[in-house]
Design an enzyme around this catalytic site. Structure first.
Site, PDB file in Angstrom:
ATOM      1  N   GLY A  23      23.049  58.394 -69.538  1.00 21.68           N
ATOM      2  CA  GLY A  23      23.011  59.790 -69.957  1.00 21.68           C
ATOM      3  C   GLY A  23      21.622  60.368 -69.824  1.00 21.68           C
ATOM      4  N   ALA A  26      18.758  63.151 -66.803  1.00 22.92           N
ATOM      5  CA  ALA A  26      19.280  62.965 -65.444  1.00 22.92           C
ATOM      6  C   ALA A  26      20.799  62.863 -65.441  1.00 22.92           C
ATOM      7  CB  ALA A  26      18.656  61.729 -64.806  1.00 22.92           C
ATOM      8  N   ALA A  61       8.281  69.497 -69.746  1.00 22.97           N
ATOM      9  CA  ALA A  61       7.699  70.626 -69.023  1.00 22.97           C
ATOM     10  C   ALA A  61       8.327  70.689 -67.635  1.00 22.97           C
ATOM     11  CB  ALA A  61       6.181  70.469 -68.920  1.00 22.97           C
ATOM     12  N   LYS A  89       6.723  78.952 -69.770  1.00 22.21           N
ATOM     13  CA  LYS A  89       5.582  78.298 -69.117  1.00 22.21           C
ATOM     14  C   LYS A  89       5.216  79.071 -67.856  1.00 22.21           C
ATOM     15  CE  LYS A  89       4.300  74.022 -66.705  1.00 22.21           C
ATOM     16  NZ  LYS A  89       4.704  72.652 -66.354  1.00 22.21           N
ATOM     17  N   PRO A 107      -1.250  78.268 -61.423  1.00 18.95           N
ATOM     18  CA  PRO A 107      -0.250  79.208 -61.909  1.00 18.95           C
ATOM     19  C   PRO A 107       1.013  79.196 -61.065  1.00 18.95           C
ATOM     20  CG  PRO A 107      -1.813  80.371 -60.537  1.00 18.95           C
ATOM     21  CD  PRO A 107      -2.230  78.915 -60.528  1.00 18.95           C
ATOM     22  N   VAL A 196      27.265  49.038 -70.264  1.00 17.90           N
ATOM     23  CA  VAL A 196      27.765  48.377 -69.061  1.00 17.90           C
ATOM     24  C   VAL A 196      27.286  46.933 -69.090  1.00 17.90           C
ATOM     25  CG1 VAL A 196      27.613  48.291 -66.551  1.00 17.90           C
ATOM     26  CG2 VAL A 196      27.859  50.500 -67.712  1.00 17.90           C
ATOM     27  N   THR A 369       7.039  67.355 -62.420  1.00 20.17           N
ATOM     28  CA  THR A 369       8.022  67.252 -61.340  1.00 20.17           C
ATOM     29  C   THR A 369       9.198  66.324 -61.661  1.00 20.17           C
ATOM     30  OG1 THR A 369       6.614  65.552 -60.329  1.00 20.17           O
ATOM     31  CG2 THR A 369       6.401  67.805 -59.492  1.00 20.17           C
ATOM     32  N   GLY A 450     -12.342  75.822 -42.189  1.00 20.78           N
ATOM     33  CA  GLY A 450     -11.840  77.190 -42.171  1.00 20.78           C
ATOM     34  C   GLY A 450     -10.920  77.564 -43.296  1.00 20.78           C
TER      35      GLY A 450
END
Length: 523
Positions: A23, A26, A61, A89, A107, A196, A369, A450
């Site tokens: 559970g 995810a 987050a 956020k 940001p 399991v 992430t 550059g």
């Protein structure tokens, strides 16, 4: 000649049977997404979890793509924030990542606007080199609102920066799983309580999982509901959400592990909640520490705190002590140590089994992430979902290739934070001197010559994100885009100053973050 079946007796082909093992965030993200799309088509979605197995609970987050995920599922934002104690956020503030006294904000949203047909970044880099531009944060509405504690949802006027506000959320991960569970069960997903105890394999990969009964060691019932003696649960497709154990994808199918500890050596985290802020800022704080970094995540009912560190440079006791000393407010629980390895499965999809969440891989939550990678895995799965038969090898290979690329690009972004530092501690000096992945080395070389930044296909972090990181941590840049010369520097500087004025004016129309959250407290 066979008789034709009478009306109403035609046997309909059964839909796909999906079994989600585990559970937490995810598992229930997978359940609500698959339940919404498969159950109406005759499919079955079953989620197996045990109340006796604690979840890690990471991912408080998030980043803006979660709003797309919620929109796809028809989740009401107000209901979600109310249920999870969520706050808004606007970005992440990195404190001390270049040097101890320096900080910058990564940001969300757009920074500036194109000038004379060139990206804002190109003109700003040239102007900054000439001393005619302020720090990058001055031109980001999200960065300035985050720092000053302001927030507004996007308005309808498409010409205003207020219509393009990029934002995500902070929320309680345990509450989020519960919120999603209610959504999934309302869509027809079946939850099965139990551990399991055996994974049965077959030609397709996983044939079934066996769930333990609910008896105590003395053979007496333990009173827990929905348990059956050694219940066998079969399916067409299995989703492994068993966390670091990776019970199916690794334990049964031996998918293999790609270790990234050479590039990202932190292997421990200490987490502890503390009392809520009276006026929470709409940003995540990532604060550099002698052997890692510390996070601070403001929710409405509490604050999430954690310390990510490398055990080769600091002991667990030292890390716990540093975190407790730094907490603002009262600690609400005992510190919890989480041990992890950075990397990913060599096969995210093997046979008829797909790994999501911590079972698929882990990277420290430096850029929030963790939940995005679950979402990304689900979205790619939905694009390639097989029927009741076996998925083709081409589909499986493509999924593994796409997910590996996603992990690699995020890894490179995280490694850049460590590589571009000028801190004095041994851990940080070692990180600055360590070899870096080839893709990251190429990006830094392109920027050096550059100030050019190129986004690779559907790379998660765009040019704005890379610009914030590279300039915030003082990456070397020599020269600028030669096309900038088409506009005199004084005119470019004037236009850049006007952009700052527009951002300042827009900021005045954004209410305090606490005011935006107050309406949820009244419910």
């Amino acid at each position: 000649m066979k008789p034709r079946p009478s009306p109403g007796t035609t046997k309909q082909p059964r839909g796909i049977k999906v079994v989600i093992v585990g559970g937490g965030t995810a598992g229930w993200m997978a359940a609500v997404a698959l339940g919404r799309l498969l159950v109406p088509a005759g499919g079955q979605v079953t989620l197996i979890e045990s109340d006796a197995i604690a979840t890690v609970g990471v991912g408080e987050a998030t980043i803006p793509p979660i709003r797309t995920f919620h929109a796809m599922l028809g989740i009401d934002e107000d209901a979600f924030l109310t249920a999870t104690g969520g706050s808004y956020k606007l970005g992440i503030r990195f404190e001390g990542w270049s040097r101890p006294a320096e900080s910058y904000v990564h940001p969300f949203g757009q920074i500036g606007t194109d000038i004379a047909g060139l990206p804002f970044a190109a003109q700003w880099l040239r102007a900054r080199q000439a001393g005619d531009a302020e720090n990058l944060d001055r031109y980001s509405l999200e960065a300035r609102a985050a720092e000053t504690g302001r927030f507004s949802r996007p308005i309808a006027n498409g010409d205003s920066p207020l219509s393009r506000i990029g934002y995500a959320y902070h929320f309680d991960a345990a509450r989020y799983a519960g919120f999603l569970r209610a959504q999934a069960e309302a869509q027809g997903v079946t939850r099965r309580e139990g551990k399991v105890v055996r994974v049965e394999t077959g030609p397709a990969g996983i044939a079934a999982v066996h769930v333990a009964d609910g008896t105590r060691p003395d053979g007496r019932p333990d009173g827990r509901p929905d348990r059956r003696p050694d219940g066998r649960i079969d399916g067409d497709l299995f989703i492994d959400c068993t966390g670091f154990r990776a019970l199916l994808i690794e334990g049964a199918l031996t998918a293999g592990w790609e270790d990234w500890s050479t590039w990202l050596p932190c292997d421990r985290a200490v987490a502890v909640p503390s009392s809520a802020d009276a006026a929470p800022l709409p940003l995540t704080r990532a604060i550099a520490q002698p052997a890692g970094w510390r996070w601070r995540i403001p929710l409405r009912h509490r604050t999430g705190n954690g310390h990510v560190f490398c055990s080769r440079y600091m002991s667990e006791d030292q890390a716990v002590a540093r975190l407790l000393d730094a907490i603002e407010g009262e600690a609400l629980a005992d510190p919890r140590v989480i041990r992890f390895a950075t990397g990913h499965r060599r096969q995210f999809w093997s046979g008829n089994c797909i790994a999501l969440g911590l079972a698929a891989g882990f990277m420290e939550p430096l850029e929030s992430t963790s939940i995005h990678l679950v979402q990304s895995g689900l979205q790619h799965l939905l694009q390639m979902l097989p029927g009741t038969g076996a998925a083709s090898s081409v589909v499986i290979e493509r999924y593994n290739r796409v997910m590996t690329a996603e992990f690699v690009r995020i890894r490179d972004f995280l490694v850049a934070h460590y590589h571009l530092n000028a801190r004095p501690e041994t851990f940080w000096r070692d990180r600055a001197a360590a070899p870096i992945p080839e893709g990251l080395a190429d990006k830094l070389t392109l920027f050096r010559h550059g100030g050019r930044i190129f986004r690779e296909s559907d790379e998660l972090f765009n040019e704005t994100s890379w610009l914030s990181l590279l300039t915030g941590q003082n990456a070397v840049v020599e020269g600028h885009d030669p096309l900038c010369a088409a506009l005199p520097i004084d005119r470019a500087a004037t236009r850049i100053a006007q952009i700052e004025q527009v951002v300042t004016a827009s900021l005045a129309h954004m209410p305090p973050h606490a005011e935006a959250l107050a309406r949820f407290e009244r419910r």
